[in-house]
Design an enzyme around this catalytic site. Structure first.
Site, PDB file in Angstrom:
ATOM      1  N   TYR A 474       0.844  -1.411   0.002  1.00  0.00           N
ATOM      2  CA  TYR A 474      -0.021   0.063   0.158  1.00  0.00           C
ATOM      3  C   TYR A 474       0.872   1.337   0.000  1.00  0.00           C
ATOM      4  O   TYR A 474       0.892   1.991   0.932  1.00  0.00           O
ATOM      5  CB  TYR A 474      -0.863  -0.026   1.162  1.00  0.00           C
ATOM      6  CG  TYR A 474      -2.067  -1.277   1.258  1.00  0.00           C
ATOM      7  CD1 TYR A 474      -2.535  -1.537   0.112  1.00  0.00           C
ATOM      8  CD2 TYR A 474      -2.238  -1.713   2.521  1.00  0.00           C
ATOM      9  CE1 TYR A 474      -3.567  -2.540   0.083  1.00  0.00           C
ATOM     10  CE2 TYR A 474      -3.197  -2.769   2.640  1.00  0.00           C
ATOM     11  CZ  TYR A 474      -3.622  -3.117   1.231  1.00  0.00           C
ATOM     12  OH  TYR A 474      -4.698  -4.237   1.404  1.00  0.00           O
TER      13      TYR A 474
HETATM   14  C1  LIG Z   1      -7.657  -2.667  -6.269  1.00  0.00           C
HETATM   15  C2  LIG Z   1      -6.301  -2.986  -5.097  1.00  0.00           C
HETATM   16  C3  LIG Z   1      -6.454  -3.959  -4.211  1.00  0.00           C
HETATM   17  C4  LIG Z   1      -5.402  -4.352  -3.649  1.00  0.00           C
HETATM   18  N1  LIG Z   1      -5.542  -5.470  -2.782  1.00  0.00           N
HETATM   19  C5  LIG Z   1      -4.521  -5.830  -2.086  1.00  0.00           C
HETATM   20  C6  LIG Z   1      -4.715  -7.050  -1.111  1.00  0.00           C
HETATM   21  O1  LIG Z   1      -5.646  -7.475  -0.944  1.00  0.00           O
HETATM   22  N2  LIG Z   1      -3.716  -7.360  -0.480  1.00  0.00           N
HETATM   23  C7  LIG Z   1      -2.246  -6.803  -0.775  1.00  0.00           C
HETATM   24  O2  LIG Z   1      -1.536  -7.454   0.080  1.00  0.00           O
HETATM   25  N3  LIG Z   1      -2.241  -5.717  -1.622  1.00  0.00           N
HETATM   26  C8  LIG Z   1      -3.361  -5.571  -2.161  1.00  0.00           C
HETATM   27  N4  LIG Z   1      -3.190  -4.426  -3.015  1.00  0.00           N
HETATM   28  C9  LIG Z   1      -1.764  -3.925  -3.272  1.00  0.00           C
HETATM   29  C10 LIG Z   1      -0.997  -4.521  -4.344  1.00  0.00           C
HETATM   30  O3  LIG Z   1      -0.443  -5.569  -3.789  1.00  0.00           O
HETATM   31  C11 LIG Z   1       0.251  -3.870  -4.795  1.00  0.00           C
HETATM   32  O4  LIG Z   1      -0.304  -2.659  -5.267  1.00  0.00           O
HETATM   33  C12 LIG Z   1       1.077  -4.543  -5.656  1.00  0.00           C
HETATM   34  O5  LIG Z   1       2.421  -4.043  -5.643  1.00  0.00           O
HETATM   35  C13 LIG Z   1       0.701  -4.599  -7.271  1.00  0.00           C
HETATM   36  O6  LIG Z   1       1.213  -5.305  -8.246  1.00  0.00           O
HETATM   37  P1  LIG Z   1       1.075  -5.069  -9.602  1.00  0.00           P
HETATM   38  O7  LIG Z   1       2.028  -6.276 -10.283  1.00  0.00           O
HETATM   39  O8  LIG Z   1      -0.214  -5.360  -9.737  1.00  0.00           O
HETATM   40  O9  LIG Z   1       1.915  -3.842  -9.592  1.00  0.00           O
HETATM   41  P2  LIG Z   1       2.900  -2.767 -10.370  1.00  0.00           P
HETATM   42  O10 LIG Z   1       2.315  -1.306 -10.394  1.00  0.00           O
HETATM   43  O11 LIG Z   1       2.993  -3.533 -11.798  1.00  0.00           O
HETATM   44  O12 LIG Z   1       3.911  -3.058  -9.545  1.00  0.00           O
HETATM   45  C14 LIG Z   1       4.240  -2.513  -8.260  1.00  0.00           C
HETATM   46  C15 LIG Z   1       5.648  -2.345  -7.917  1.00  0.00           C
HETATM   47  O13 LIG Z   1       6.250  -3.450  -7.788  1.00  0.00           O
HETATM   48  C16 LIG Z   1       7.343  -3.624  -8.960  1.00  0.00           C
HETATM   49  N5  LIG Z   1       7.239  -4.759  -9.774  1.00  0.00           N
HETATM   50  C17 LIG Z   1       6.175  -5.157 -10.624  1.00  0.00           C
HETATM   51  N6  LIG Z   1       6.702  -6.317 -11.050  1.00  0.00           N
HETATM   52  C18 LIG Z   1       7.872  -6.701 -10.849  1.00  0.00           C
HETATM   53  C19 LIG Z   1       8.757  -7.623 -11.283  1.00  0.00           C
HETATM   54  N7  LIG Z   1       8.335  -8.469 -11.916  1.00  0.00           N
HETATM   55  N8  LIG Z   1       9.921  -7.382 -10.819  1.00  0.00           N
HETATM   56  C20 LIG Z   1      10.466  -6.555  -9.910  1.00  0.00           C
HETATM   57  N9  LIG Z   1       9.630  -5.299  -9.662  1.00  0.00           N
HETATM   58  C21 LIG Z   1       8.370  -5.440  -9.964  1.00  0.00           C
HETATM   59  C22 LIG Z   1       7.205  -2.242  -9.598  1.00  0.00           C
HETATM   60  O14 LIG Z   1       8.277  -1.641 -10.380  1.00  0.00           O
HETATM   61  C23 LIG Z   1       6.506  -1.221  -8.523  1.00  0.00           C
HETATM   62  O15 LIG Z   1       7.540  -0.484  -7.822  1.00  0.00           O
HETATM   63  C24 LIG Z   1      -4.234  -3.926  -3.910  1.00  0.00           C
HETATM   64  C25 LIG Z   1      -3.855  -2.938  -4.843  1.00  0.00           C
HETATM   65  C26 LIG Z   1      -5.177  -2.338  -5.566  1.00  0.00           C
HETATM   66  C27 LIG Z   1      -4.901  -1.059  -6.413  1.00  0.00           C
END
Ligand SMILES: Cc1cc2nc3c(=O)[nH]c(=O)nc-3n(C[C@H](O)[C@H](O)[C@H](O)COP(=O)(O)OP(=O)(O)OC[C@H]3O[C@@H](n4cnc5c(N)ncnc54)[C@H](O)[C@@H]3O)c2cc1C
Ligand SMILES: *[C@@H]1O[C@H](CO)[C@@H](O)[C@H](O)[C@H]1NC(C)=O
Ligand SMILES: *[C@@H]1O[C@H](CO)[C@@H](O)[C@H](O)[C@H]1NC(C)=O
Ligand SMILES: *[C@@H]1O[C@H](CO)[C@@H](O)[C@H](O)[C@H]1NC(C)=O
Length: 537
Positions: A474
């Site tokens: 978050y």
């Molecule tokens: C609607 C919503 C619901 C959520 N619900 C939950 C929940 O129930 N529980 C919970 O724990 N969290 C929850 N989150 C938070 C979520 O886990 C984080 O935002 C998570 O980082 C998102 O991952 P992403 O790959 O979609 O995001 P991205 O925006 O793609 O990545 C997030 C971060 O990780 C880095 N990253 C992504 N992929 C990689 C990779 N392959 N290697 C290295 N770095 C990488 C990115 O550069 C960025 O800094 C929620 C978020 C939202 C928006």
């Protein structure tokens, strides 16, 4: 006042800026040419997956995975290129050539980052978007799976359920569109946290590309780096391509309920009581209230998942939380994978609504969030102050508080097992959240952001202190940042770093110093290496 006195210096500085930017742009263009040349030497497939700013698909590819439209406005900085690799060799080429040509990398998996760090940056950058790394292979016998970072947690849940006839799953968050890459590397938790802990607690191997462009697995990366990527935030350490996970068991039937209570129906007393039992009830039971304004009053919705049938749930509730007055009629039995659809707010149909699980979309267009951990209950009389803040907003400004209970497995694991340190001693985590669908003008943003800040400030006396802990998934830049270029001394970074990681922050710095001493992989909240800025000074 003489207006000409103001005018002249402006013209001068205007000319100065033009000269500077011409020079800067010429330099940039040359770097970009060199970058493309470098790539074509490194990989003969990569030209098919590079989107330059002049490519007609650039904008749609860029926007496809920006899940929070706050970060998709014309004023947000844009990447020089978006690369959507199919092969690891293309990722390796992109790392080597970015480094050579002074471009920063933002890695994107599901694009849900709360502060948009996977899609925007203040310095010239490229996006490596893992939208094509979505393979999931499940081994039911071995109770393991390999999942690529670009898959979503909903896709993962669905494939495991399908392969195991609903008997296995993986403990991830509740929103199906969230990407595996960001979620796992930041920790990841959801309705199974009391039964099984974090997603990152169940990772047994990983494949990644490091700063030198090497392709590593658990053995070749070593235990320190493997520790760091399970909760320390992936973006500081490299690009994690795929993960091997240990699956967990779920019963064939689970029970859900969703019970609203208004203030007249004793919502405050119920919330207070919930705080006293939520982390202590049986670990099969996850009760998570949600608090929001409806018209001019407050409603608390008690949402729950129980890992078992209603016959076992009712006596448990009678024992621990009779005040809620839960009846059989409030409860619904279903499979675990159906409960994901239900808890996401959709109808559970026959056959299951696969679009909810397999889709990549998030139905809220703009959102902001903040988080706190609580180590003791909020006093009953303090709830009124929360209500006041909700009720003083205009009708268009709304938010929600979500309470996630702790206790059980998540609290049994040691604080240093993985970088995610928020374990025993926490009774719940509180998410402050505002989402809106209106066009995001400065005004809509400010109103919602102000409301969340007000709630956050109001809660100061009641939440974890020294530090006031936070959760990197978050992400919240208000807890502190590196400087704009992503460089900051370890001491300065420890201000936000200890909120996310407590003392694990220093082990993360140690790992960072070993694997990326020049701080190539960096952003506003990346782990800094030692000695980059003289930390002793
Ligand atoms: C609607 C919503 C619901 C959520 N619900 C939950 C929940 O129930 N529980 C919970 O724990 N969290 C929850 N989150 C938070 C979520 O886990 C984080 O935002 C998570 O980082 C998102 O991952 P992403 O790959 O979609 O995001 P991205 O925006 O793609 O990545 C997030 C971060 O990780 C880095 N990253 C992504 N992929 C990689 C990779 N392959 N290697 C290295 N770095 C990488 C990115 O550069 C960025 O800094 C929620 C978020 C939202 C928006
Ligand atoms: C855009 O980029 C893609 C991927 O590299 C390429 O296949 C396509 O031909 C490009 N289109 C244009 C109009 O340049
Ligand atoms: C609210 O609580 C009081 C006792 O504290 C109880 O008498 C009353 O019945 C409750 N109201 C509802 C609607 O449950
Ligand atoms: C809120 O207002 C709407 C419209 O007036 C009404 O239908 C609804 O029942 C109200 N809800 C509550 C909880 O008061």
């Amino acid at each position: 006042m003489n207006p000409h006195g103001l005018f002249c210096p402006n013209i001068l500085s205007f000319i100065f800026v033009i000269l500077l930017s011409f020079h800067g742009e010429a330099l940039a263009a040359e770097n970009h040419e060199n970058f493309l040349k470098c790539l074509s030497l490194q990989s003969n497939t990569i030209s098919k997956v590079i989107y330059t700013q002049t490519n007609s698909s650039y904008s749609s590819v860029l926007k496809a995975s920006i899940k929070n439209l706050i970060f998709s406005t014309p004023t947000n900085p844009k990447p020089v290129f978006v690369i959507t690799p199919f092969h690891v060799s293309e990722i390796q080429a992109a790392v080597k050539c970015s480094k050579k040509n002074g471009l920063q990398i933002r890695v994107r998996s599901g694009g849900h980052d709360h502060e948009g760090l996977s899609s925007i940056s203040d310095v010239p950058f490229i996006i490596i978007d893992l939208i094509n790394f979505i393979e999931i292979s499940v081994d039911v016998e071995e109770k393991t799976a390999w999942v690529e970072s670009g898959a979503t947690i909903g896709q993962l849940n669905y494939r495991i359920a399908e392969k195991s006839q609903n008997l296995l799953t993986f403990p991830v968050g509740t929103c199906p569109g969230v990407g595996v890459g960001g979620h796992f590397s930041g920790g990841g938790y959801g309705v199974l946290l009391r039964k099984y802990g974090m997603a990152a607690d169940h990772i047994v191997d990983a494949h990644m590309v490091d700063v030198k462009g090497r392709f590593l697995n658990r053995e070749s990366m070593g235990e320190d780096l493997f520790w760091a990527i399970r909760g320390g935030g992936g973006a500081s350490f490299g690009i994690i391509v795929s993960w091997k996970i240990k699956l967990v068991a779920v019963p064939p039937t689970v029970t859900v309920f969703n019970v609203p209570r208004t203030l007249e129906q004793n919502a405050t007393k119920l919330l207070f009581k919930w705080q006293c039992i939520a982390d202590k009830v049986h670990e099969d039971l996850f009760i998570s209230p949600l608090l929001l304004r409806v018209n001019s009053t407050m409603v608390s919705v008690f949402t729950a998942l129980f890992l078992g049938g209603v016959d076992r749930l009712l006596p448990l509730m009678q024992d621990s939380f009779p005040e809620l007055g839960l009846t059989r009629k409030d409860c619904r039995e279903m499979t675990f994978v159906e409960s994901i659809v239900y808890l996401d707010g959709y109808e559970v149909e026959e056959p299951i609504n696969v679009d909810v699980l397999l889709g990549r979309d998030f139905h809220v267009r703009f959102f902001r969030g903040k988080v706190d951990y609580l180590t003791e209950p909020i006093p009953e009389e303090a709830f009124q102050g929360i209500y006041d803040i909700f009720l003083e907003q205009d009708q268009e400004t709304n938010g929600v508080l979500m309470f996630f209970p702790y206790g059980g497995k998540i609290s049994e694991i040691s604080e240093s097992e993985i970088p995610y340190p928020h374990r025993a001693g926490n009774i719940y985590t509180l998410l402050y959240y505002a989402g809106w669908d209106l066009e995001s003008t400065d005004d809509t943003y400010q109103r919602h952001d102000n409301m969340l800040k007000k709630l956050f400030n109001y809660m100061t006396p009641y939440v974890a202190k020294n530090p006031r802990t936070a959760y990197i998934n978050y992400r919240d830049l208000d807890v502190g940042t590196n400087n704009k270029l992503g460089h900051t001394s370890v001491q300065e970074a420890s201000v936000w770093g200890k909120k996310y990681f407590k003392n694990n922050f220093y082990r993360l710095v140690h790992v960072k110093t070993m694997v990326d001493p020049e701080n190539f992989f960096r952003n506003e909240q990346s782990i800094p290496p030692f000695n980059l800025v003289k930390d002793e000074l």
